[in-house]
Each structure stands twice: as C-alpha cells, then as structure tokens.
Design a protein around this motif. Structure first.
Motif, PDB file in Angstrom:
ATOM      1  N   PRO A  47       0.786  -1.235   0.000  1.00  0.00           N
ATOM      2  CA  PRO A  47       0.000   0.000   0.000  1.00  0.00           C
ATOM      3  C   PRO A  47       0.821   1.290   0.000  1.00  0.00           C
ATOM      4  N   SER A  48       1.938   1.329   0.686  1.00  0.00           N
ATOM      5  CA  SER A  48       2.744   2.568   0.731  1.00  0.00           C
ATOM      6  C   SER A  48       3.256   2.973  -0.653  1.00  0.00           C
ATOM      7  N   ASN A  49       3.430   2.019  -1.550  1.00  0.00           N
ATOM      8  CA  ASN A  49       3.972   2.289  -2.883  1.00  0.00           C
ATOM      9  C   ASN A  49       2.885   2.451  -3.941  1.00  0.00           C
ATOM     10  N   LYS A  50       1.649   2.249  -3.559  1.00  0.00           N
ATOM     11  CA  LYS A  50       0.552   2.264  -4.524  1.00  0.00           C
ATOM     12  C   LYS A  50       0.213   3.673  -4.996  1.00  0.00           C
ATOM     13  N   ILE A  51      -0.294   3.718  -6.217  1.00  0.00           N
ATOM     14  CA  ILE A  51      -0.777   4.963  -6.804  1.00  0.00           C
ATOM     15  C   ILE A  51      -2.304   4.947  -6.826  1.00  0.00           C
ATOM     16  N   MET A  52      -2.865   3.797  -7.111  1.00  0.00           N
ATOM     17  CA  MET A  52      -4.320   3.630  -7.234  1.00  0.00           C
ATOM     18  C   MET A  52      -4.919   3.185  -5.899  1.00  0.00           C
ATOM     19  N   THR A  53      -6.226   2.914  -5.930  1.00  0.00           N
ATOM     20  CA  THR A  53      -6.907   2.414  -4.734  1.00  0.00           C
ATOM     21  C   THR A  53      -6.649   0.923  -4.579  1.00  0.00           C
ATOM     22  N   GLY A  54      -7.086   0.377  -3.484  1.00  0.00           N
ATOM     23  CA  GLY A  54      -6.889  -1.042  -3.206  1.00  0.00           C
ATOM     24  C   GLY A  54      -5.726  -1.229  -2.253  1.00  0.00           C
ATOM     25  N   ASP A  61      16.470   8.390  -6.987  1.00  0.00           N
ATOM     26  CA  ASP A  61      15.885   9.685  -7.335  1.00  0.00           C
ATOM     27  C   ASP A  61      14.354   9.642  -7.267  1.00  0.00           C
ATOM     28  N   GLU A  62      13.764   8.544  -7.710  1.00  0.00           N
ATOM     29  CA  GLU A  62      12.302   8.427  -7.652  1.00  0.00           C
ATOM     30  C   GLU A  62      11.820   8.360  -6.205  1.00  0.00           C
ATOM     31  N   TYR A  63      12.560   7.689  -5.358  1.00  0.00           N
ATOM     32  CA  TYR A  63      12.210   7.628  -3.936  1.00  0.00           C
ATOM     33  C   TYR A  63      12.328   9.014  -3.284  1.00  0.00           C
ATOM     34  N   LEU A  64      13.376   9.755  -3.616  1.00  0.00           N
ATOM     35  CA  LEU A  64      13.622  11.043  -2.956  1.00  0.00           C
ATOM     36  C   LEU A  64      12.882  12.204  -3.614  1.00  0.00           C
ATOM     37  N   ASN A  65      12.537  12.063  -4.882  1.00  0.00           N
ATOM     38  CA  ASN A  65      11.780  13.083  -5.622  1.00  0.00           C
ATOM     39  C   ASN A  65      10.704  12.394  -6.454  1.00  0.00           C
ATOM     40  N   PRO A  66       9.664  11.878  -5.800  1.00  0.00           N
ATOM     41  CA  PRO A  66       8.671  11.066  -6.498  1.00  0.00           C
ATOM     42  C   PRO A  66       7.968  11.801  -7.646  1.00  0.00           C
ATOM     43  N   SER A  67       7.886  11.113  -8.781  1.00  0.00           N
ATOM     44  CA  SER A  67       7.191  11.670  -9.945  1.00  0.00           C
ATOM     45  C   SER A  67       5.769  11.123 -10.070  1.00  0.00           C
ATOM     46  N   GLN A  68       5.470  10.061  -9.318  1.00  0.00           N
ATOM     47  CA  GLN A  68       4.129   9.492  -9.313  1.00  0.00           C
ATOM     48  C   GLN A  68       3.463   9.846  -7.976  1.00  0.00           C
ATOM     49  N   ASN A  69       2.160   9.812  -7.964  1.00  0.00           N
ATOM     50  CA  ASN A  69       1.418  10.190  -6.764  1.00  0.00           C
ATOM     51  C   ASN A  69       1.211   8.984  -5.834  1.00  0.00           C
ATOM     52  N   TYR A  70       2.299   8.545  -5.212  1.00  0.00           N
ATOM     53  CA  TYR A  70       2.248   7.411  -4.294  1.00  0.00           C
ATOM     54  C   TYR A  70       1.459   7.775  -3.042  1.00  0.00           C
ATOM     55  N   ARG A  71       0.839   6.785  -2.429  1.00  0.00           N
ATOM     56  CA  ARG A  71       0.064   7.025  -1.210  1.00  0.00           C
ATOM     57  C   ARG A  71       0.914   7.606  -0.085  1.00  0.00           C
TER      58      ARG A  71
END
Length: 180
Positions: A30-37, A81-91
């Motif tokens: 869940p912490s890495n998710k972008i969508m619901t569920g 870089d993605e972890y420190l500057n996320p480009s997706q809307n992670y929960r």
C-alpha cells in the motif's frame, strides 16, 4: 551452441528467458501504490499459452526461484531519485525519503542469493498469477515502485535441477525526448 551464464561462481545452462515483466500497481504494498486497493500478494506473470506452459510447466506449477542481492542494490541506486523526488502520486509520497533509507538498509543486509518457491494460483485462465510465502518474495512487493519496476526471469539448468532467476531492475521511461 549451448548458452551458459555464471552466477556466484557457478555455471548455469540458460534454457529460456522472459525479458521484461512490469510490476503492476495492484501488486505492490500500500505505501507504494498509486491507485486504490490494498495490493495483492499474487504476481501477474502473463497469459495462458503454449509458450507460457513450456516456460513454467503444467498447471499448477511450483518452481524453485532465486534472486541476487547485487540486483537489489543496483535497483536501489537507480530508484533513489524516484524515492527522494517522487514523480508518481504514491500514497505515502510524504514518507518516501524514510522508506528509501529503511529499504536501502534492508537491501544492504540481504544474503547474496535468496531462494524461494513460487506457486501458481488457482485463478480462471487466461491470466496466470503466482505467489510465495517467502520473505524474499515479499521484498518484491515492499521495495518495487509500480510502472518503473521490472524483472526478467531466466530459466536455468544446474546439474539436473531447473531454477528460475528473477532479476529486478528499474526502468523509468522518458516522458519526452531531450532536445539540444
């Protein structure tokens, strides 16, 4: 000519490979998710086909698999870089710096080779899913970032034993081409 690969000072005969399977949002924690569920522990491997059965075996397959810690270390370097500057809307986007540090520490203490058994799930075809109860398998769900996380699977022969090497990698697509 027979193709071999060397892994941790052992020679394996390469029987076949699946070059790139994307880790879906539905699979990650869940912490890495972008969508619901809430995320499912089942890993989508592909569609039912003769080629698929040739690679994994008859229904329901149960296969011996392994991953390497060096692949996870490389993954974390490329995903930093993605972890420190996320480009997706992670929960848990607001906690990603903490998650990165925590997960990097975990990766640093992994054994060189991590073995697990993957079992095909009883789901109506044509979609094929598998799962494992191994903590190493759970690592894929915990650390992988959806859409950018991929893995290849190599079907190997060592002596008379067939093994499946799961290699994780990070691949972020460019959204636009750089112009000079």
């Amino acid at each position: 000519m027979e193709k071999t690969i060397k892994i941790l000072d052992k020679e394996y005969r390469l029987l076949d490979s699946l070059p790139e399977i994307t880790i879906a949002d539905s699979f990650v924690m869940p912490s890495n998710k972008i969508m619901t569920g809430n995320g499912e522990a089942k890993l989508y491997l592909g569609q039912e086909s003769i080629e698929f059965r040739s690679f994994f075996g008859s229904h329901p397959f149960q296969i011996d698999c392994f991953m390497l810690s060096v692949d996870w270390r490389n993954y974390m370097l490329k995903a930093k870089d993605e972890y420190l500057n996320p480009s997706q809307n992670y929960r848990r986007k607001d906690k990603f710096d903490y998650l990165y540090t925590n997960r990097q520490t975990k990766v640093n203490f992994l054994p060189q080779k991590m073995s697990f058994i993957l079992i095909e799930q009883k789901i109506t075809p044509p979609r094929i899913y598998a799962k494992s109860i191994s903590a190493y398998y759970k690592l894929i769900r915990e650390i992988s970032l959806p859409n950018f996380s991929k893995f290849s699977i190599s079907k190997l022969l060592y002596g008379n034993k067939v093994l499946y090497y799961f290699k994780i990698f990070y691949k972020k697509k460019l959204t636009q081409l750089p112009f000079e």
